[in-house]
Design an enzyme around this catalytic site. Structure first.
Site, PDB file in Angstrom:
ATOM      1  N   PHE A  92       0.855  -1.183   0.000  1.00 53.45           N
ATOM      2  CA  PHE A  92       0.000   0.000   0.000  1.00 53.45           C
ATOM      3  C   PHE A  92       0.892   1.235   0.000  1.00 53.45           C
ATOM      4  O   PHE A  92       1.989   1.242   0.564  1.00 53.45           O
ATOM      5  CB  PHE A  92      -0.923  -0.006   1.226  1.00 53.45           C
ATOM      6  CG  PHE A  92      -1.910   1.118   1.243  1.00 53.45           C
ATOM      7  CD1 PHE A  92      -2.920   1.190   0.305  1.00 53.45           C
ATOM      8  CD2 PHE A  92      -1.818   2.123   2.194  1.00 53.45           C
ATOM      9  CE1 PHE A  92      -3.837   2.238   0.307  1.00 53.45           C
ATOM     10  CE2 PHE A  92      -2.727   3.174   2.209  1.00 53.45           C
ATOM     11  CZ  PHE A  92      -3.736   3.229   1.268  1.00 53.45           C
ATOM     12  N   ASP A 163       6.890  -2.647   8.686  1.00 58.56           N
ATOM     13  CA  ASP A 163       5.519  -2.240   8.382  1.00 58.56           C
ATOM     14  C   ASP A 163       4.641  -3.449   8.691  1.00 58.56           C
ATOM     15  O   ASP A 163       4.502  -4.368   7.883  1.00 58.56           O
ATOM     16  CB  ASP A 163       5.401  -1.835   6.914  1.00 58.56           C
ATOM     17  CG  ASP A 163       4.009  -1.311   6.561  1.00 58.56           C
ATOM     18  OD1 ASP A 163       3.042  -1.654   7.277  1.00 58.56           O
ATOM     19  OD2 ASP A 163       3.874  -0.602   5.549  1.00 58.56           O
ATOM     20  N   GLN A 189      -6.870   0.887  10.936  1.00 60.39           N
ATOM     21  CA  GLN A 189      -7.859   1.399   9.987  1.00 60.39           C
ATOM     22  C   GLN A 189      -9.046   0.436   9.923  1.00 60.39           C
ATOM     23  O   GLN A 189      -8.951  -0.715  10.332  1.00 60.39           O
ATOM     24  CB  GLN A 189      -7.165   1.581   8.621  1.00 60.39           C
ATOM     25  CG  GLN A 189      -8.053   2.040   7.496  1.00 60.39           C
ATOM     26  CD  GLN A 189      -8.654   0.885   6.710  1.00 60.39           C
ATOM     27  OE1 GLN A 189      -8.200  -0.255   6.803  1.00 60.39           O
ATOM     28  NE2 GLN A 189      -9.686   1.178   5.950  1.00 60.39           N
ATOM     29  N   TYR A 228       4.768  24.747  28.160  1.00 55.13           N
ATOM     30  CA  TYR A 228       4.997  24.773  26.712  1.00 55.13           C
ATOM     31  C   TYR A 228       6.493  24.711  26.363  1.00 55.13           C
ATOM     32  O   TYR A 228       7.037  25.572  25.683  1.00 55.13           O
ATOM     33  CB  TYR A 228       4.342  26.013  26.087  1.00 55.13           C
ATOM     34  CG  TYR A 228       2.868  26.080  26.368  1.00 55.13           C
ATOM     35  CD1 TYR A 228       1.973  25.264  25.679  1.00 55.13           C
ATOM     36  CD2 TYR A 228       2.369  26.922  27.355  1.00 55.13           C
ATOM     37  CE1 TYR A 228       0.625  25.296  25.952  1.00 55.13           C
ATOM     38  CE2 TYR A 228       1.018  26.961  27.648  1.00 55.13           C
ATOM     39  CZ  TYR A 228       0.148  26.146  26.941  1.00 55.13           C
ATOM     40  OH  TYR A 228      -1.190  26.172  27.224  1.00 55.13           O
ATOM     41  N   ARG A 238      -1.447  12.222  18.423  1.00 59.96           N
ATOM     42  CA  ARG A 238      -2.003  11.573  19.612  1.00 59.96           C
ATOM     43  C   ARG A 238      -3.328  10.883  19.310  1.00 59.96           C
ATOM     44  O   ARG A 238      -4.200  11.436  18.651  1.00 59.96           O
ATOM     45  CB  ARG A 238      -2.217  12.597  20.732  1.00 59.96           C
ATOM     46  CG  ARG A 238      -0.947  13.234  21.269  1.00 59.96           C
ATOM     47  CD  ARG A 238      -1.243  14.109  22.480  1.00 59.96           C
ATOM     48  NE  ARG A 238      -2.171  15.174  22.166  1.00 59.96           N
ATOM     49  CZ  ARG A 238      -1.806  16.419  21.850  1.00 59.96           C
ATOM     50  NH1 ARG A 238      -0.523  16.739  21.775  1.00 59.96           N
ATOM     51  NH2 ARG A 238      -2.712  17.335  21.606  1.00 59.96           N
TER      52      ARG A 238
END
Length: 393
Positions: A92, A163, A189, A228, A238
């Protein structure tokens, strides 16, 4: 009554995604906690612990997608402008785009004609002084030759980044992938082996790499930062608490689903192998647990139009069928950014197996293999009838 009519009557393959009250309870648990992002709740952190343990990894980091998982994994080991990453050409497009979006060059190499996994000799021949990583893609859940890849990695002093989008729960010689590899990237997914619609994860065996990845996936901020600091460049990869809660429920049933698919693939594969002109994906006995993300087979000699017709016919009979991935170098996306200087024809000449597989391979979604043995027989009967009608006649 003809074969097609009988098979259609009995088919009714399982749906995907699958869920039950476990996901409903998990979502409510996430809803009612103090926060809905990873720094206000517990679901992401708990999922990471459970996923790492299941895969034998020291750490896991949950992210927004499998593509982001690859990009983050590569960035952590220093992939960027001026470097190259060796990838199989049959995969892919995310496998190459994750490389290219970091400004590095993806170098496509050939695959094995039986397993569809990266050809280790081709990968070895592609190593240069610019090679920063070798990325095997464990096609359909079948682990690539990890013995040969480990040797190549050591000999060339080039790390492996796996992968593993198709390979949740896979094992090599009885050992989970996370225990074997330095870094592996997974996808959640909607069609994957466990899913929250979208999502991904990266597993690590090195604590420093994990800590760097954590900073980069959260805009460079440490988990306890209130002023920060932004210690390094990063982005927001995230995962949210709702996705993690669903994935915890999905992970709990993954093992049982793999058991079923491990039982069904030998049945379906054997039946497919008996169909004239059909060649199912091969196996490797060293991959002692294959989650079977796809049921893949080739029909050598089939034309582009015939393959589309076969897929359409299979879908019409209730079988979730797809044409195989296009060779990455035969997509416009591959040439848009950080493209290699080698031209398309030269790359294609180096990848004869990819050229064949990308044109004659068909895959069935893994929910097919969650069916009964009777359904495996029905699927094979339909494939035989459709191939005979479309290709042979």
């Amino acid at each position: 009554m003809d074969v097609i009519s009988i098979s259609r009557r009995n088919l009714e393959l399982p749906n995907w995604p699958q869920y039950d009250d476990s996901e409903k309870v998990a979502l409510l648990r996430a809803l009612e906690q103090s926060g809905w992002w990873r720094f206000g709740g517990q679901e992401v952190s708990e999922f990471e612990k459970e996923f790492a343990e299941y895969h034998g990894a020291r750490n896991a980091l949950a992210v927004t997608s499998g593509t982001h998982a690859l990009e983050l994994a590569l960035q952590v080991i220093g992939v960027g402008p001026g470097s190259e990453v060796i990838v199989p050409a049959f995969t892919f497009i995310s496998s190459s785009q994750a490389v290219q979006r970091l400004g590095a060059v993806a170098v496509p190499v050939d695959v094995d004609p039986d397993t569809y996994n990266i050809d280790v000799r081709a990968a070895e021949a592609a190593v240069t002084e610019k090679t920063r990583a070798i990325m095997p893609v464990h096609m359909a859940g079948l682990l690539a030759d990890l013995d040969a890849l480990a040797k190549l990695s050591a000999d060339a002093s080039v790390p492996l980044v796996h992968d593993a989008a198709h390979a949740q729960g896979a094992e090599w010689r009885g050992t989970p992938l996370g225990e074997l590899s330095t870094i592996a990237a997974y996808s959640f997914q909607n069609g994957k082996l466990m899913t929250a619609g979208e999502g991904g994860a990266v597993t690590f065996s090195d604590s420093h790499e994990y800590e760097t990845a954590f900073l980069r996936h959260s805009c460079g901020r440490p988990p306890t930062d209130r002023v920060y600091q932004h210690k390094m460049s990063g982005s927001n990869f995230r995962m949210n608490e709702f996705s993690a809660s669903v994935l915890r429920a999905q992970l709990a049933r993954l093992g049982g689903q793999i058991d079923v698919r491990e039982q069904r693939w030998p049945v379906l594969s054997g039946l497919l192998a008996g169909i004239p002109g059909v060649l199912p994906q091969g196996t490797d006995d060293r991959c002692t647990r294959n989650p079977h993300y796809m049921a893949m087979f080739r029909v050598p000699g089939i034309t582009v139009e015939q393959r589309r017709q076969v897929v359409d016919e299979l879908i019409s009979h209730g079988i979730p069928a797809f044409v195989a991935f296009r060779a990455i170098y035969r997509t416009d996306a591959f040439w848009e950014m950080a493209a290699p200087t080698t031209d398309l024809d030269t790359i294609a000449a180096r990848c004869p197996n990819v050229e064949a597989i990308t044109g004659d391979c068909i895959w069935l979604h893994h929910r097919t293999l969650l069916g009964t043995e009777e359904q495996m027989t029905a699927v094979a009967e339909i494939v035989a009838d459709v191939v005979a009608k479309v290709v042979v006649s």
